[in-house]
Structures are given as C-alpha cells and as structure tokens.
Design an enzyme around this catalytic site. Structure first.
Site, short mmCIF file in Angstrom:
data_model
loop_
_atom_site.label_atom_id
_atom_site.label_comp_id
_atom_site.label_asym_id
_atom_site.label_seq_id
_atom_site.Cartn_x
_atom_site.Cartn_y
_atom_site.Cartn_z
N GLU A 72 3.35 2.61 -1.74
CA GLU A 72 2.77 3.87 -1.25
C GLU A 72 2.91 3.94 0.27
OE1 GLU A 72 -1.61 6.10 -1.18
OE2 GLU A 72 -1.45 3.98 -1.71
N HIS A 73 2.40 2.92 0.95
CA HIS A 73 2.50 2.84 2.41
C HIS A 73 3.44 1.69 2.77
CE1 HIS A 73 -1.68 4.36 1.62
NE2 HIS A 73 -1.25 5.29 2.44
#
Length: 450
Positions: A317-318
């Site tokens: 996601e990040h």
C-alpha cells in the site's frame, strides 16, 4: 519486545486480497438485508444493537450542525483542517485538469467521450480506535472536485474534528454510524434522509469491507481495503531511526497492519529492530503497534535487483524508498499504492494531506488498481454521431460491419448495418444521377449479342 522477523527473499509471496472471512460476509449480508428490506427501521435496529446509537438519538447531522462543530474548534485546529483540505483540493483539481472531453472524426461523423461525475457519493470515515477527520477530507473533498452533486459522510461516534472536516469538505450531511449498516444506508438510501449512492468510498473495518464487497455491482466502490501496509526499501545510507518511526506509524493503525523492511545491507535490519525496541518503550500506542511489528518481517536481498523484485512482488500500500538513487529505483518497482521517494518524503505527510490521496490499495491489489482519486467519481461516456455526407470511407465502414456481423453469426446485426448501407447507396446513386454520372442501365441480352 516485538521485532521484525527475517524472511528469505525466495519465500516472499505477493499479498493476497482476502480482507474478509466468510463468517463476516454472512453477518454483513444479514445486516444489509435488514436495511434493504426495512429501510430506516432496519438501519436503526443494528445501529442501536451495536452501540452506535441510543434509542431515539438523532443520527443525521446536517450542514448547520457541521458548521457549528467547525466554529467551536480551537483556531489552530480549524487552520490545520482548512490547510489540509486546500492541499488535497489543489491536487484533485490538477488531476481533473489532466483529462478532458474528446471528439475525433470517424467516417460519416464523429466519436468521442464525455466526462460525467456520479450524482451521489457516500464517503466512509472510520471512527473506532481513532477518529480520522483526514479520511473525511480525502474522500469528500475529492468527490466535490470531481463534480459530485450530493456528498454524504458516515462515521461512527463522530468527534468534533470529524464533523468539522465534513463541513470543510462540503458534505451535505453526516450519518453518525458505522459498520455494515452504514454501508447499507449508503447503498439503499434511507427514505428522505439519504439518497441511494452511486459510489461508496473510504476505508473501514472488516464489516465495512464485507458490506462494500456485497453491494459492489449495485453501486461502485473504490476498493476492498484491508489492514495498512508499509514497506521500506533501503540501503546503507538510510537512517534506522527514521525507518523504525515510519514502520511504527503504520503499525499503530491496527494489530493486523504489516510493516516490512527490504534491504541488501546485512547490518540494517538489526539496527532497525533496535530502534523499534527503543521507540516502542515510549510510544503511547505500543499495545497495538507491537502486535503488528511482531507480524512484520524484513528481507535481506542479495543485491538491489533482488530487493526490487521482492518489493514488486509484495506490491505494498505504502512504499518508501530510501536509497542513494531513490527516484530511479522507485521507477523500477512495478506495484505499489503510493510511493514516497527519498528519506525526506515521509509517508505520514501523505497521510496528512500533502496532496495525493491516502486511501490506497492494500492486500496486493496495487497490481491492478490505484488509490482513490477524482477518477473514482467520474464516468467516461462515449458517443458516436454520424450525420455527414456519405463517403467511400463510410460505405467501407458499414460493409465491414456487415461482414464482421456475419463472421460472428449475428444476422440481425448485419441487417441493421445493411439498412443504413442501402440508404447510403441510394443517396449515392441519386447524387450521381443529378450530376449526370449515373451508370447506363444494362441492356437485355439478345440472340445477336450471344
């Protein structure tokens, strides 16, 4: 004290999108069925049962109350929310400006597309462990910039900052409830209180995610969001204390959050683990973060090439890239939700409104989708308009359509094209006669001709 465990590069597999279990899906389906069948009564049944509301409590907060909550905040808090919304708005406006309606010529006319926003959007903001006014801003501001006419927010136990954020974002109102019943209210509408939404966005717990999965198709959704993930790819130049701080920032979200370190520096993981231990001792959210850290892992890759392969496989996601050539290294990673390039580009600044949206794909879904943006709220509608004078190219187009339809065995399609083709030929022959170019009729054969 919790530490990241080592995982061999060969054992790293892509994250699988399975954010909800069958039991939760079944429970969410029962709740949704009640809301669909009984409307407000069905919604209140579960909102009161689950503790969102007390019997008779007002669950709809209108614009005036949202404004009052904003006005009551300390000036410093108001300023932070306003500046954050302004940054998110400017980025979303730039995204909107990057695409436009188009029209291109085709034989006999033109074709193109037009961008049209959905009419109603429902924006969910978690409110359980932590109130998240930032998520209200990320979702509702973006919807407004896209041109959505009616924007609604839902959040359980909304705190003053959440209400104020809804006011700043231009929401039409806030539903003071969460979970599957709030998603049901968005999907089916609540009588005269909330219209049925065309799209539902925003992160939430497994009940929210399960409900979004179940109503997807009836309405559009942004994504099925699972627990937060942060992967740091770093070399020997990275600061272990900064890496640890960034991993803990995501770990404190949820006990199921996933912090990951990928490096080809053999000494770095031990340094990061030492920092994690030290920082957890004073972190007020250590009870949650330490559980997530213990589920996280690190990978010591053979070299940069393998580190890039491992990172792309995870598709986090990040993604934070802390290397000597961070920009070039990031460009070689194939899957991630949002990238934070270089040690100064803190992921937390992305969370809190530098501009790009913080609602990002999790559980490996970055392989095929991006984060929430103005595009989430827009429809691309195509058109075909044929009214120009007949041409050779137009005749060819219709002849090809007839032929292709018969290749597929669809005679009705062929005849529909032929119906226009006859008109084209008739008009072409009529024009030729007017110009004196009509072909002479064929003479009947005679014996002499034979």
């Amino acid at each position: 004290m919790a530490q990241l465990r080592e995982v061999a590069a060969k054992d790293v597999k892509g994250l699988k999108l399975d954010p909800v279990d069958e039991k939760t899906l079944a429970g969410a389906q029962a709740i949704l069925s009640d809301v669909e069948k009984d409307g407000e009564k069905g919604f209140l049944k579960h909102a009161e049962r689950l503790g969102d509301l007390k019997a008779g409590q007002n669950f709809m907060i209108g614009k005036d109350e949202l404004k009052a909550a904003f006005d009551a905040l300390p000036e410093k808090d108001r300023g932070v929310l306003e500046r954050t919304a302004d940054r998110v708005r400017k980025f979303a406006e730039a995204q909107r400006g990057s695409i436009k309606d188009i029209e291109v010529p085709v034989p006999g006319g033109s074709a193109g597309h037009q961008l049209a926003p959905v009419r109603v959007a429902g924006c969910y903001a978690p409110g359980g462990r932590y109130p998240l006014p930032s998520s209200v801003i990320m979702t509702a501001v973006t919807a407004r910039v896209a041109g959505v006419e009616s924007v609604w927010v839902a959040s359980p136990n909304p705190q003053p900052a959440t209400l104020a954020a809804a006011f700043i974002a231009g929401a039409d109102g806030l539903l003071a409830a969460g979970g599957a019943h709030a998603i049901g209210a968005f999907a089916y509408g609540l009588e005269d209180k909330i219209p049925a939404c065309d799209v539902i966005v925003g992160p939430g717990n497994r009940w929210v995610t399960a409900a979004k999965k179940l109503v997807s198709g009836l309405v559009s959704i942004d994504m099925l969001a699972g627990p937060s993930e942060c992967l740091v790819m770093a070399d020997s130049t990275a600061d272990p204390a900064v890496i640890a701080a960034d991993l803990l920032a995501q770990a404190e979200h949820d006990t199921d959050a996933l912090p990951v370190l990928v490096t080809w520096d053999k000494e770095l993981p031990a340094k990061v683990n030492a920092e994690l231990k030290s920082q957890l001792e004073t972190l007020t959210t250590a009870e949650v973060a330490s559980v997530a850290v213990s589920k996280g892992f690190y990978v010591i890759a053979a070299d940069k090439e393998e580190a890039i392969t491992v990172t792309s496989t995870v598709g986090p996601e990040h993604l934070e890239v802390m290397t000597t050539d961070a920009k070039a290294d990031t460009a070689r990673i194939s899957s991630y939700g949002g990238a934070f390039i270089g040690q100064k580009s803190a992921e937390v600044i992305g969370d809190y409104g530098a501009g790009p949206n913080h609602v990002l794909p999790t559980s490996g879904s970055a392989r095929y989708t991006g984060g929430l943006s103005i595009f989430t709220f827009l429809r691309i509608r195509t058109f075909l308009h044929m009214d120009d004078e007949d041409s050779t190219e137009q005749t060819e187009l219709f002849n090809d359509a007839v032929h292709l339809a018969r290749m597929e065995g669809l005679e009705g399609h062929a005849r529909a094209a032929e119906a226009r083709l006859k008109g084209i030929n008739k008009r072409a022959n009529g024009a030729a006669e007017e110009n004196g170019d009509a072909p002479e009729p064929k003479k009947a054969k005679t014996d002499d001709a034979e």
